[in-house]
Enzyme design. Structure first.
Site, PDB file in Angstrom:
ATOM      1  N   TYR A 175      52.206  40.638 -30.365  1.00  0.00           N
ATOM      2  CA  TYR A 175      51.185  39.718 -30.169  1.00  0.00           C
ATOM      3  C   TYR A 175      51.195  38.612 -31.081  1.00  0.00           C
ATOM      4  O   TYR A 175      51.172  37.463 -30.731  1.00  0.00           O
ATOM      5  CB  TYR A 175      49.836  40.442 -30.220  1.00  0.00           C
ATOM      6  CG  TYR A 175      48.788  39.359 -30.279  1.00  0.00           C
ATOM      7  CD1 TYR A 175      47.741  38.644 -29.232  1.00  0.00           C
ATOM      8  CD2 TYR A 175      47.919  39.319 -31.550  1.00  0.00           C
ATOM      9  CE1 TYR A 175      46.964  38.074 -29.105  1.00  0.00           C
ATOM     10  CE2 TYR A 175      46.693  38.465 -31.480  1.00  0.00           C
ATOM     11  CZ  TYR A 175      46.121  37.968 -30.297  1.00  0.00           C
ATOM     12  OH  TYR A 175      45.085  37.274 -30.515  1.00  0.00           O
ATOM     13  N   LYS A 232      51.740  34.478 -30.626  1.00  0.00           N
ATOM     14  CA  LYS A 232      51.044  33.211 -31.214  1.00  0.00           C
ATOM     15  C   LYS A 232      51.787  32.680 -32.134  1.00  0.00           C
ATOM     16  O   LYS A 232      51.626  31.299 -32.404  1.00  0.00           O
ATOM     17  CB  LYS A 232      49.872  33.956 -32.047  1.00  0.00           C
ATOM     18  CG  LYS A 232      48.840  34.666 -30.892  1.00  0.00           C
ATOM     19  CD  LYS A 232      48.204  33.717 -29.978  1.00  0.00           C
ATOM     20  CE  LYS A 232      47.197  34.109 -29.171  1.00  0.00           C
ATOM     21  NZ  LYS A 232      46.641  33.627 -28.107  1.00  0.00           N
ATOM     22  N   SER A 273      44.573  30.388 -30.730  1.00  0.00           N
ATOM     23  CA  SER A 273      45.704  30.889 -31.206  1.00  0.00           C
ATOM     24  C   SER A 273      45.110  32.103 -31.951  1.00  0.00           C
ATOM     25  O   SER A 273      44.259  33.097 -31.387  1.00  0.00           O
ATOM     26  CB  SER A 273      46.430  30.011 -32.342  1.00  0.00           C
ATOM     27  OG  SER A 273      47.704  30.842 -32.777  1.00  0.00           O
TER      28      SER A 273
END
Length: 288
Positions: free
Chosen positions: A156, A160, A142
């Protein structure tokens, strides 16, 4: 070298953590199934060094479910089992949320979230239905941005965050008798191509060098070039990942990097503060 080598299945093995993980486990005498979306010749330096009974290179595009199942089946047919899956493939978009085309963001989620979730589900199936004895280790790469996002990495970080929520729920659904251990790895800043040439950089809407987004952009660029002191070495990090896979009871989350630990604690402090501020508002909410 291990007396009984483990079979590792690695996604995103062409560079960064995936490449380093492949190199490290091979050096430890383990077996690597190295998968990548691009040209397998990228790993030619490894194929010339290690025999085919220790290294299998497969094409795998995590955005294609058939590609995932095909790669896992090939690994199963070749080695009979898979002991550890390093679910690592992904990339970053660096730029403002408002300035990022929605299609680019959707593509990012298709790889980082949907691709990761597909690999995790396939790994669980192999661990439970193929391995004898039953069990396995699932490591999901992650990011600390999945706990504490920063300006310029909004989509982004969101991808995650999705991985984090999915994985925590998945881990809670596993029967303990299956002996499947799951860990989210949450690295801070490391000198990999994920923040360099493999990232997509979006022009800023507000191109002042003083904006937090441009500061993030420049810092990530300099880090990818190894020009910022204290940025982590991915090869040193994967040694920790390797040891993690050998723990009898690994944690659900592994925050790695001093910057990552600092940001994780900041997130905890912010959450605790926000809870306390209006905690009293949750009193006497029961239906009359």
């Amino acid at each position: 070298m291990s007396s009984t080598p483990k079979v590792w299945f690695i996604t995103g093995a062409s560079s960064g953590f995936g490449r380093c993980m492949t190199e490290y486990i091979l050096s430890r005498g383990e077996i690597a199934v190295a998968t990548l979306r691009g040209d397998p010749s990228i790993l030619s330096s490894l194929t010339s060094k290690y025999p085919t009974n220790q290294l299998l290179i497969l094409k795998l595009d995590v955005t294609d479910p058939l590609s995932i199942s095909s790669a896992f089946n090939s690994a199963k047919e070749t080695f009979g089992r898979i002991d550890v899956v390093f679910n690592n493939a992904g990339y970053a978009i660096i730029g403002e949320i408002e300035g990022t085309d929605e299609k680019l963001a959707q593509d990012l989620f298709e790889c980082n979230f949907w691709g990761s979730s597909r690999v995790s589900k396939e790994a669980i199936k192999i661990f439970r239905e193929v391995n004898n004895p039953v069990g396995g280790r699932l490591l999901i790469n992650s990011s600390i941005s999945g706990l504490n996002p920063v300006p310029g990495l909004g989509y982004y970080g969101a991808s995650k965050f999705a991985v984090e929520g999915f994985t925590q729920a998945l881990a809670s659904e596993l029967n303990p008798d299956w002996n499947i251990k799951v860990t989210l790895i949450e690295p801070g800043m490391f000198s990999t191509k994920a923040i360099g040439q493999n990232a997509i950089y979006i022009p800023t809407l507000h191109p002042s060098p003083c904006t937090s987004i441009n500061i993030t952009r420049e810092r990530l660029h300099q880090a990818s070039l190894g020009k910022i002191e204290g940025v982590g070495s991915p090869m040193k990090a994967v040694q920790g990942f390797y040891d993690l896979a050998n723990l009898d009871e690994p944690p659900l989350r592994f925050v790695i990097g001093k910057d990552a630990i600092k940001r994780a604690r900041m997130q905890l402090e912010t959450l605790e503060r926000d809870i306390k501020v209006l905690e009293a508002w949750s009193e006497d909410l029961a239906d009359e």
